[in-house]
Design an enzyme around this catalytic site. Structure first.
Site, short mmCIF file in Angstrom:
data_model
loop_
_atom_site.label_atom_id
_atom_site.label_comp_id
_atom_site.label_asym_id
_atom_site.label_seq_id
_atom_site.Cartn_x
_atom_site.Cartn_y
_atom_site.Cartn_z
N HIS A 270 28.14 25.88 43.42
CA HIS A 270 28.40 26.82 42.32
C HIS A 270 29.66 27.63 42.62
O HIS A 270 29.80 28.18 43.70
CB HIS A 270 27.21 27.75 42.14
CG HIS A 270 27.20 28.44 40.81
ND1 HIS A 270 28.11 29.43 40.51
CD2 HIS A 270 26.43 28.28 39.72
CE1 HIS A 270 27.87 29.85 39.28
NE2 HIS A 270 26.86 29.17 38.78
N ARG A 341 31.15 23.27 36.77
CA ARG A 341 31.04 23.91 38.08
C ARG A 341 31.75 23.16 39.19
O ARG A 341 32.41 23.77 40.03
CB ARG A 341 29.56 24.06 38.43
CG ARG A 341 28.91 25.05 37.52
CD ARG A 341 27.43 25.09 37.73
NE ARG A 341 26.88 26.20 36.95
CZ ARG A 341 25.60 26.47 36.84
NH1 ARG A 341 24.72 25.71 37.45
NH2 ARG A 341 25.19 27.48 36.11
N ARG A 446 25.36 19.09 37.16
CA ARG A 446 24.58 19.74 36.11
C ARG A 446 25.43 20.80 35.43
O ARG A 446 26.15 21.55 36.10
CB ARG A 446 23.34 20.39 36.71
CG ARG A 446 22.53 21.18 35.70
CD ARG A 446 21.27 21.73 36.30
NE ARG A 446 21.53 22.76 37.31
CZ ARG A 446 21.85 24.02 37.01
NH1 ARG A 446 22.03 24.40 35.76
NH2 ARG A 446 22.04 24.91 37.98
N LEU A 452 17.36 25.34 33.36
CA LEU A 452 16.22 25.98 32.72
C LEU A 452 15.72 25.08 31.61
O LEU A 452 14.52 24.88 31.42
CB LEU A 452 16.63 27.34 32.15
CG LEU A 452 17.20 28.34 33.15
CD1 LEU A 452 17.51 29.66 32.47
CD2 LEU A 452 16.24 28.56 34.30
#
Lengths: 650, 279, 252
Positions: A270, A341, A446, A452
């Site tokens: 990240h 990211r 991702r 989530l």
């Protein structure tokens, strides 16, 4: 060999077709069927709540003192859904395409499409549960934009979206616990998966052995199906944004028992975390990706400025505008600071490696809100990011309203995980994996606000269907006893493992080894890898592991509350897992998403895929301790989408 | 869960009742304070006596008096019970005393409350018990009560003496409606002579008499200070317990509480001080 | 920096506990409080001094609510609006004596050392701290309008992380702020209205049963809440309770 069980038909009708043709269990039979759910994060809690509400008998386990503490709670930014409430051209198709592209064309089309399809239902569900999403003045839901998307489709609840969604699922779970359909077992850690042979000779997942963390005693639980929702294995790097107790052991235990492990090398770094500041540091804190909506990332243009900043001779605000290099805006004009990211992380690393890094260690870049404060006013910025700014200030003692934040990439999410088919079933019949614990939907990278979405999609809207399909032929099995040789054997294996660790009586703590392993992983299997670094990592991991088994010191007793024992058990698994990550990274001689092989890059340093040779999911089969694992390939057939180079420049 | 157990009184309801009873007392305090201020009126106690007469004879006031006492007793009992219960919720205490930044008010409620009870007993001894004939005090009676006696009955000489003395000492009010400052002995004699006469406590003169002694004044000032501390917390606390605290007007309640507290303390304190300093 | 630590040690729920004194030295001011305890534990293990100190912790970024130590007379230590894991050693002076105690409350029994059992909080939520919807069959998200102000107030209350600092700080070990936060969160939203009466009734009764104290409006909870949840939520809880008292009972 690997059957992904993707339903026939056009992509957009696959899930509907599946649902209409799947087998169901009638209500009277549901209560005769037991399900074990391990983990109470978004995937686990939502699955247990939904299954309990359907009438199944559910046992749910968490290692923390309460289901509400699962690490989903720490997700900040938001959750994606193709609602198109903003009228900006969003659709299921577009969310699907963005996710596939974000995953660098390494995800399974059918799963991703299903994910996009149910994304809207998730928002409906959560709102009905009372999740206090951000609202407009008209009372409608508000959205923000996120990395890797050109639409605003992210729903959020301040900077605590994960918390609110988890509390929603926790509420639903609590309701089922009160109704008696779900039994909660807190402070219990899964230590073994129990397989039993059916009458037809087929081995199925039939139960688990858990360590009661309070008493240290082992307990047995049997069920007709086991759902693993235990999250990712990012803590193999020691320093990560994962919680201290997040671990990969449950998944690894299943892997040892025969479940294939897919794409372990896809680890997401990240880009916006608070930089490392000392070797005593225990974890890294993430600053939500949403900060990149308004924050601008930069480093000095001149090396001497960077050096002066590192030495503390200059402050960030001393650097003139023309001497700042907004490198993301420069390199990726179309997406600017909102590139995915992996791209943002590598760009930061590239700048720091080139000597432009700031902060005392030189391993940091600036995230500047000066422009946003000028443009929107301090109040608006505070309203949007207040809690994040406050969090930053608490940790660093610096005021981000005045001086730019310093950020650096950190390990955050693992796209790899247990291999599952379209039904989320692993290669062990009766063992399902959901959320981050499986590998399914994100490919090689991702997108923000998609974890989530996936966790809740799996728990609320996929497992309740696919589990029934599996359980429909289990109604005749009857109650499964726990006093069988299989359970005895499994429990004994756990005891032996614990005893073996206890008997070492070495000199070094578990954390010492974990830090060392983390260091190896970050240095050689981190943001960019190559044949040389990976080979070196393999040797180092082997050495460290054998030292661990000779010299680790686990204090206390087995049958007590003993966190050191918990950590030792987890670390023992991490060594094996680290080896597999390295092997997988070594075998995948291409760059894609979170996996960056320096041998495979474009002229300007972007990932270069090798679709001809690596357009597949690598699923590994365990062959015994320290034995090379066997590779199984699930070819990815893109029927719907046109494969292209992932390009965020224009 | 067994639904029947829901019937038992919850902690919030108990708190509500404590606050409800306290609210009656808070309102009463205002009445009491206003009435006291008549003592300072320069009319030789006419207004105050009239008021006391009304309070002592009106049937509604008497009913209210019972309610008030009920409130006081229930407030006291329930609050003590809650306090006792609450103490049991932390069987092992902290080694380090709390350094949490909070107002002291609520922590002192039990202490100030107990002190108030003691003060109240003394206060009752001074005034209220006279009314109940538990203790002796000073009395007053309406002049007309002496007119309605049985004309055939001979008034004793002793009673006549007492009566004349009272008049000579100027203990009749200016309008000749009341005869006041009657001592217990004098009352007993007169009562015997005029069985129909209704003697009432002469609070005006009792108060004036007591408040001319410095240590009694000091005691009462202390009493009011404790009342102040108690209601400073109690006032806003009652609003909170009634659920009447809200972001919009929590500040207002806070201010109201301060104003109320000071009005009551000062309103009460001004009487003994005024009497003592001869105002 | 150097510190003298007095830490509550208790082997298990039944054992008698005591304070033990340890010294740690060369602690960086940037170090977090829990990292300082990590260093202590490393030291205790390496030097065979004692079993490492057990303390709950997980996310270490102030959101999971797992950590919670009573440090020098204050839950989560001497700073406002933080959890223990967000407390940094720069908040202390070199050479300080630090007393570290577990949460103390009848409803939170000690498991070991500084670890307490907070499942009572789960039980309160289970009594009704949710909207009873089953998966699927719900209206479109935008079909339920929520005024922004209400949504914001609901969010203010919903930020509770269930750490238990309110109970630890309260002189009565009352859980009113915890319950108030959940009741207020759902009371602010249209979704929460249907079960509002039942919810507050069940949650408060469960709270009483579990051995939490009553509220005496000291507001120590508010002062120590790491998420700075306000006392007004307790007022709302009281308000909801009163409404419930006068609301029709389904039983006859």
């Amino acid at each position: 060999m690997l059957d992904s069980k993707i339903p026939a038909g056009p992509l957009s009708e696959k899930w509907t077709n599946y649902k209409t043709s799947q087998k169901l269990v009638n209500p009277a039979n549901k209560r005769k069927l037991d399900i074990i759910v391990v983990g109470t994060g978004l995937a686990g809690a939502s699955a247990a709540a939904s299954l309990g509400a359907l009438g199944f008998n559910v046992d749910i386990f968490c290692i923390q003192d309460s289901p509400r503490r699962a690490h989903s709670i720490a997700a900040q930014g938001g959750i994606n859904a193709a609602k198109n409430y903003q009228n900006d051209g969003d659709s299921v198709e577009r969310l699907f395409r963005d996710t596939i592209k974000g995953g660098d064309y390494r995800a399974r089309e059918a799963n991703v499409y299903r994910l996009a399809e149910v994304s809207g239902d998730i928002i409906d569900q959560c709102v009905a549960q009372g999740v206090p999403f951000a609202r407009d003045y008209g009372g409608l839901l508000d959205n923000r934009s996120f990395g890797g998307a050109q639409v605003s489709r992210t729903f959020y609840a301040r900077g605590q979206t994960g918390q609110q969604l988890l509390l929603g699922a926790y509420g639903a779970l609590s309701r089922e616990i009160e109704r008696g359909t779900v039994r909660l077992h807190n402070r219990c850690e899964m230590e073994e998966l129990v397989l039993m042979k059916d009458k037809d000779g087929k081995e199925r997942a039939r139960g688990i052995i858990v360590r009661n963390l309070v008493s240290g005693k082992l307990e047995r639980y049997a069920a007709h199906a086991v759902v693993l929702a235990t999250g990712g294995y990012g803590n193999v790097y020691f320093l990560s944004t994962n919680a201290m107790n997040s671990n990969g052991s449950a998944a690894w235990i299943c892997h040892r028992k025969g479940a294939y492990f897919a794409n372990p090398c896809y680890v997401q770094i990240h880009p916006t975390c608070i930089p490392v500041h000392g070797d005593y540091q225990s974890k890294l804190t993430l600053m939500s990706e949403s900060l990149r909506n308004d924050g601008r990332i930069w480093v000095p243009k001149k090396k001497e400025d960077a050096e002066a900043l590192r030495a503390g001779k200059l402050k960030a605000n001393d650097i003139a505008e023309e001497d700042r290099d907004y490198y993301l805006e420069r390199r990726y004009p179309a997406f600017g600071n909102l590139v995915p990211r992996d791209v943002a992380s590598r760009a930061a690393k590239e700048r720091c490696d080139a000597g432009y890094g700031v902060g005392s260690t030189g391993l940091a870049v600036f995230l500047d809100f000066n422009d946003a404060i000028k443009r929107l006013g301090k109040d608006v910025v505070e309203q949007k990011y207040g809690n994040l700014f406050q969090m930053y200030q608490k940790i660093t003692d610096e005021n981000p309203y005045e001086t730019p934040m310093m950020i650096y990439p950190a390990v955050h999410y693992t796209m790899g995980g247990l291999w599952v088919d379209y039904e989320l079933q692993t290669t062990i019949p009766g063992l399902f994996a959901a959320g981050e614990a499986n590998f399914s939907d994100h490919g090689a990278n991702r997108l923000g606000a998609s974890a989530l979405m996936q966790g809740l999609a799996d728990g609320y809207f996929v497992l309740p269907y696919t589990l029934q399909n599996y359980l429909s032929d289990q109604i005749t099995v009857g109650h499964i006893p726990t006093d069988t040789p299989e359970f005895d054997e499994a429990e004994q294996a756990v005891r032996q493992r614990e005893q073996r660790l206890m008997d070492i009586h070495g000199t070094k703590t578990v954390d010492h080894f974990h830090k060392a392993l983390g260091h190896i992983m970050w240095e050689y299997v981190g943001m960019s890898r190559n044949e040389e670094s990976l080979t070196k990592a393999q040797t180092l991991i082997d050495e460290l592991e054998s030292e661990f088994w000779k010299d680790v010191k686990v204090p206390g007793d087995i049958e007590t509350f003993n966190p050191e024992m918990e950590k030792a058990l987890r670390l023992a698994d991490y060594f094996e897992l680290a080896r597999l990550i390295t092997a997988d990274a070594l075998h995948r001689k291409e760059s894609c998403g979170g996996h960056f092989r320096t041998e495979s890059q474009t002229e300007d340093g972007e990932t270069k895929r090798d679709d001809e040779h690596f357009m597949y999911v690598a699923a590994w089969q365990y062959q015994g301790h320290n034995q090379p694992e066997t590779l199984h390939k699930e070819e990815l057939n893109y029927e719907h989408i046109k494969i292209a180079t992932r390009n965020y420049k224009n | 869960m067994n639904n029947d157990r829901l019937i038992k009184i919850s902690s919030i309801t108990k708190k509500l009742l404590v606050a409800l009873f306290a609210s009656f007392l808070l309102i009463f305090l205002l009445f009491h304070m206003t009435a006291n201020l008549f003592i300072l009126a320069k009319d030789g106690g006419d207004a105050y006596s009239a008021f006391c007469h009304f309070m002592g004879t009106n049937i509604f006031v008497k009913v209210f008096e019972v309610i008030l006492f009920g409130c006081l007793v229930l407030h006291l009992c329930l609050a003590s019970y809650l306090w006792y219960q609450n103490r049991r919720n932390r069987p092992v205490g902290y080694k380090k005393p709390s350094r949490t930044k909070t107002g002291k008010g609520s922590k002192l409620m039990m202490i100030t409350g107990s002190l108030l009870l003691v003060c109240l007993i003394f206060h009752f001894y001074d005034f209220y018990f006279v009314k109940l004939n538990f203790v002796e005090g000073t009395y007053m009676v309406k002049t007309e009560d002496f007119m309605v006696g049985d004309p055939n009955q001979e008034v004793s000489e002793e009673a006549q003496m007492v009566f004349m003395n009272l008049l000579n000492e100027g203990k009749a009010s200016k309008d000749m409606q009341w005869i006041r400052q009657i001592s217990t002995e004098e009352r007993d004699v007169l009562q015997q002579a005029f069985p129909e006469a209704e003697f009432e406590p002469d609070f005006y003169h009792m108060a004036r008499q007591k408040f001319s002694v410095w240590h009694i004044v000091l005691c009462y000032l202390l009493f009011f200070a404790i009342v102040g501390i108690h209601i400073r917390h109690g006032f806003q606390s009652a609003f909170q317990t009634f659920g009447l605290n809200h972001y919009k007007y929590s500040r207002l309640i806070e201010i109201l509480g301060v104003v109320y507290t000071w009005v009551v303390i000062l309103g009460f304190a001004v009487v003994p001080l005024g009497v003592f300093f001869g105002l | 920096m150097n510190f003298t630590l007095h830490i509550w040690r208790q082997e298990n729920a039944q054992a008698k506990g005591r304070f033990e004194t340890y010294k740690v030295s060369d602690i960086s001011p940037e170090c977090s409080f829990l990292e300082m305890l990590d260093i202590l534990n490393e030291q205790l293990i390496n030097d065979n001094i004692a079993h490492p100190v057990c303390f709950d912790n997980d996310c270490r970024e102030g959101i999971c609510g797992m950590c919670g130590l009573y440090i020098n007379g204050r839950p989560h230590g001497n700073d406002d609006g933080i959890t223990t894991c967000q407390l940094h050693m720069r908040k202390f002076n070199d050479g300080d004596e630090i007393w570290i105690e577990p949460w103390r409350a009848k409803a939170f029994p000690i498991i070991r050392d500084l670890v307490v059992d907070r499942s009572a909080f789960d039980k309160i939520i289970q009594a009704g701290g949710y909207v009873s919807v089953t998966t699927g069959g719900v209206p479109d998200a935008n079909a339920i309008l929520v005024p922004k102000r209400f949504a914001d107030m609901a969010m203010d209350a919903a930020e509770c992380i269930g750490c238990g600092a309110c109970v630890a700080a309260c002189k009565n070990a009352s859980a009113m702020l915890f319950v108030g936060a959940k009741v207020a969160h759902l009371a602010m939203l249209p979704q929460g209205q249907v079960e509002a009466h039942e919810r507050v009734k069940k949650m408060v009764c469960r709270m009483d049963e579990l051995g939490f104290g009553s509220c005496t409006n000291t507001y120590a909870c508010e002062a120590e809440c790491p998420k700075q949840i306000k006392r007004q939520n307790i007022a709302r809880l009281n308000r909801e309770w009163i409404k419930q008292l006068f609301a029709g009972n389904h039983k006859k």
